[in-house]
Write an enzyme that holds these catalytic residues in place. Structure first.
Site, mmCIF file in Angstrom:
data_model
loop_
_atom_site.group_PDB
_atom_site.id
_atom_site.type_symbol
_atom_site.label_atom_id
_atom_site.label_comp_id
_atom_site.label_asym_id
_atom_site.label_seq_id
_atom_site.Cartn_x
_atom_site.Cartn_y
_atom_site.Cartn_z
ATOM 1 N N ARG A 147 0.857 -1.182 0.000
ATOM 2 C CA ARG A 147 0.000 0.000 0.000
ATOM 3 C C ARG A 147 0.892 1.230 0.000
ATOM 4 O O ARG A 147 1.850 1.311 0.771
ATOM 5 C CB ARG A 147 -0.907 0.011 1.240
ATOM 6 N N TYR A 159 -3.305 11.270 6.575
ATOM 7 C CA TYR A 159 -3.586 9.885 6.926
ATOM 8 C C TYR A 159 -2.594 8.934 6.248
ATOM 9 O O TYR A 159 -2.318 9.071 5.055
ATOM 10 C CB TYR A 159 -5.016 9.497 6.491
ATOM 11 N N ASP A 217 -5.242 3.950 -0.318
ATOM 12 C CA ASP A 217 -6.433 4.198 0.503
ATOM 13 C C ASP A 217 -6.818 5.671 0.419
ATOM 14 O O ASP A 217 -6.051 6.550 0.830
ATOM 15 C CB ASP A 217 -6.100 3.811 1.961
ATOM 16 N N HIS A 219 -9.354 6.905 2.036
ATOM 17 C CA HIS A 219 -9.864 7.193 3.387
ATOM 18 C C HIS A 219 -11.086 8.107 3.389
ATOM 19 O O HIS A 219 -11.137 9.109 4.115
ATOM 20 C CB HIS A 219 -8.738 7.729 4.283
ATOM 21 N N GLU A 243 -9.004 2.117 -2.410
ATOM 22 C CA GLU A 243 -9.870 1.829 -1.256
ATOM 23 C C GLU A 243 -10.593 3.067 -0.753
ATOM 24 O O GLU A 243 -10.024 4.164 -0.754
ATOM 25 C CB GLU A 243 -8.946 1.273 -0.161
ATOM 26 N N GLU A 269 -14.426 -1.121 5.448
ATOM 27 C CA GLU A 269 -13.821 -1.299 6.775
ATOM 28 C C GLU A 269 -14.704 -0.730 7.884
ATOM 29 O O GLU A 269 -14.601 -1.177 9.025
ATOM 30 C CB GLU A 269 -12.408 -0.702 6.834
ATOM 31 N N ARG A 290 -13.901 -5.153 2.424
ATOM 32 C CA ARG A 290 -12.910 -4.720 3.407
ATOM 33 C C ARG A 290 -13.356 -4.935 4.857
ATOM 34 O O ARG A 290 -12.749 -4.388 5.781
ATOM 35 C CB ARG A 290 -12.627 -3.220 3.197
ATOM 36 N N GLU A 346 -4.753 -7.385 4.723
ATOM 37 C CA GLU A 346 -3.945 -6.264 5.207
ATOM 38 C C GLU A 346 -3.190 -6.709 6.460
ATOM 39 O O GLU A 346 -3.776 -7.328 7.344
ATOM 40 C CB GLU A 346 -4.864 -5.085 5.551
ATOM 41 N N TRP A 409 -12.417 12.270 7.755
ATOM 42 C CA TRP A 409 -11.003 11.924 8.028
ATOM 43 C C TRP A 409 -10.694 10.571 7.466
ATOM 44 O O TRP A 409 -11.504 9.660 7.511
ATOM 45 C CB TRP A 409 -10.741 11.930 9.542
#
Ligand code: KDG
Ligand code: MG
Length: 409
Positions: A147, A159, A217, A219, A243, A269, A290, A346, A409
């Site tokens: 990643r 992040y 990612d 995010h 992602e 996630e 995820r 992951e 975030w």
């Protein structure tokens, strides 16, 4: 067999973890992960105030019945607090069932469909040379998929960039949720990010060649059309996945994104039940699930959502940051080993202190994880070590745009 005790243990070796320990009259014990980063005590209290007493006297073998009882009898369904609490019970019962059978949990889920789990690691850098060093370090450690996150000019804190790594002497920020009474404020600029990310992937491809699987990612920070634009601009760099491009409460947004890009998409996630994936899977709007066993109600629903996803050639990419405890990681690794439609896992190493609290049969060899062959999940809690690391209040950071507006975030 009957459950005689259910205890909640909160410990903070390098970050906070909430663990449920279920004990039976036959002396078998099981562990479950109930860690919800930044809101840990809400789940601990859900368990101690409303769940643990309901478990006493129940038959630990009745995993599905106990899951349905906790889900349906509460009346108030879903949400991360409820589902992390139910997850902990589900995992602990699978752990006990495995120990009673003398088998690792993956054997009870149908047996291994592969020899071990391909993983990806988190490389990051504040600039390109630092990012390249981080990628090389991961490759040397055996990771086969990487990643890639990097700082963006004009954004101060970002992040996924492991700025504290050197300071702590360990590679990762084990706790993006900073300890303290207030969350840290970070800044965000989507236009600067969208301009910069393709240049980073171009540099990485030029340096490391076309073969290395690369992930990224987003995010949760983009609108659907911004996400579509990013996916399209990254197509030349052949990502393994992109992602969390949008805050995915709105599943329909993925229809728009999908129309514009062939970059594979991963999401989920922060999802808690199969209903969060319903449209995404049925309409084949994503490529990777995820979910984490810990936030998705445990092993039982994770297996079910993957069986649903299998009908659409969608594979797993279970969430495995350090806020998923070694118990949660073990739980989903057993699922990953057993299902046919495994994709990738992951994997961020837990800290040395965390590994003194959670003794594990898990191995990481040449980029591949294996949960081990100990009966059950393969994790035991060193309660003395756990007690030496008391809970510390922590919050995840949050974002503001330059005009002061709060942003995802
Ligand atoms: O608690 C928040 C983390 O779990 C999250 O920021 C990690 O996005 C993450 C990832 O992909 O590992
Ligand atoms: Mg993520």
């Amino acid at each position: 067999m009957k459950i005689t005790a259910a205890d909640v243990i909160v410990t903070s070796p390098s970050r906070n973890f909430v663990t449920l320990k279920i004990t039976t009259d036959e002396g078998l014990t099981g562990l479950g992960d109930a860690t919800l980063n930044g809101r840990e005590l809400a789940v601990a209290s859900y368990l101690t105030e409303h769940v643990t007493q309901l478990l006493i006297g129940r038959d630990p073998h009745r995993i599905e019945d106990t899951w349905q009882f906790l889900y349906r009898s509460a009346y108030w369904r879903r949400g991360p607090v409820t589902m992390a609490a139910i997850a902990a019970v589900d995992m602990a019962l699978w752990d006990i069932k495995g120990k009673a059978a003398g088998m690792p949990v993956y054997q009870l889920l149908g047996g291994a469909s592969r020899t071990a789990l391909r993983t990806y690691g988190h490389a990051s850098g504040r600039d390109i040379p630092e990012l390249f060093d981080s990628i090389r370090q991961h490759l040397e450690e055996g990771y086969k998929s990487i990643r890639v996150q990097s700082s963006v000019p004009g954004i101060k804190a970002l992040y996924g960039v492991a700025a504290q790594a050197q300071a702590t002497g360990e590679r990762y920020d084990f706790e993006p949720a900073g300890r303290g009474a207030q969350p840290t404020e970070e800044d965000w600029d989507t236009r600067a990010y969208l301009r910069h990310v393709p240049t980073v992937f171009e540099a990485v491809r030029n340096e490391f060649g076309p073969e290395l699987p690369l992930l990224h990612d987003g995010h949760h920070r983009m609108t659907p059309i911004q996400a579509a634009k990013l996916g399209k601009s990254l197509e030349p760099y052949d990502l393994f996945w992109l992602e969390d491009v949008t805050p995915a409460e709105n599943q329909e947004a993925f229809r728009l994104i999908r129309q514009h890009t062939t970059t594979p998409l991963a999401v989920g996630e922060v999802f808690n039940t199969v209903f969060d994936f319903q449209t995404l899977i049925r309409e084949q709007l994503i490529d990777y699930v995820r979910a984490a066993s810990t936030h998705f109600g445990g092993i039982s629903p994770l297996k079910k959502v993957m069986d649903y996803a299998a009908q659409y050639q969608i594979r797993s990419g279970f969430h495995g940051p350090t806020d998923v405890s070694p118990v949660g990681l073990a739980a989903q690794s057993h699922v990953g080993l057993a299902i046919h439609n495994f994709g990738i896992q992951e994997y961020m190493e837990h800290s040395k202190k965390t590994n003194t609290v959670f003794e594990q049969s898990m191995t990481f060899v040449d980029g591949y994880l294996h949960p081990g062959d100990s009966p059950g999940l393969g994790v035991e809690l060193n309660e003395e070590a756990a007690a030496s690391f008391p809970y510390q209040q922590a919050y995840l950071p949050y974002n503001r745009l330059t005009d002061g507006t709060v942003h995802d975030w």
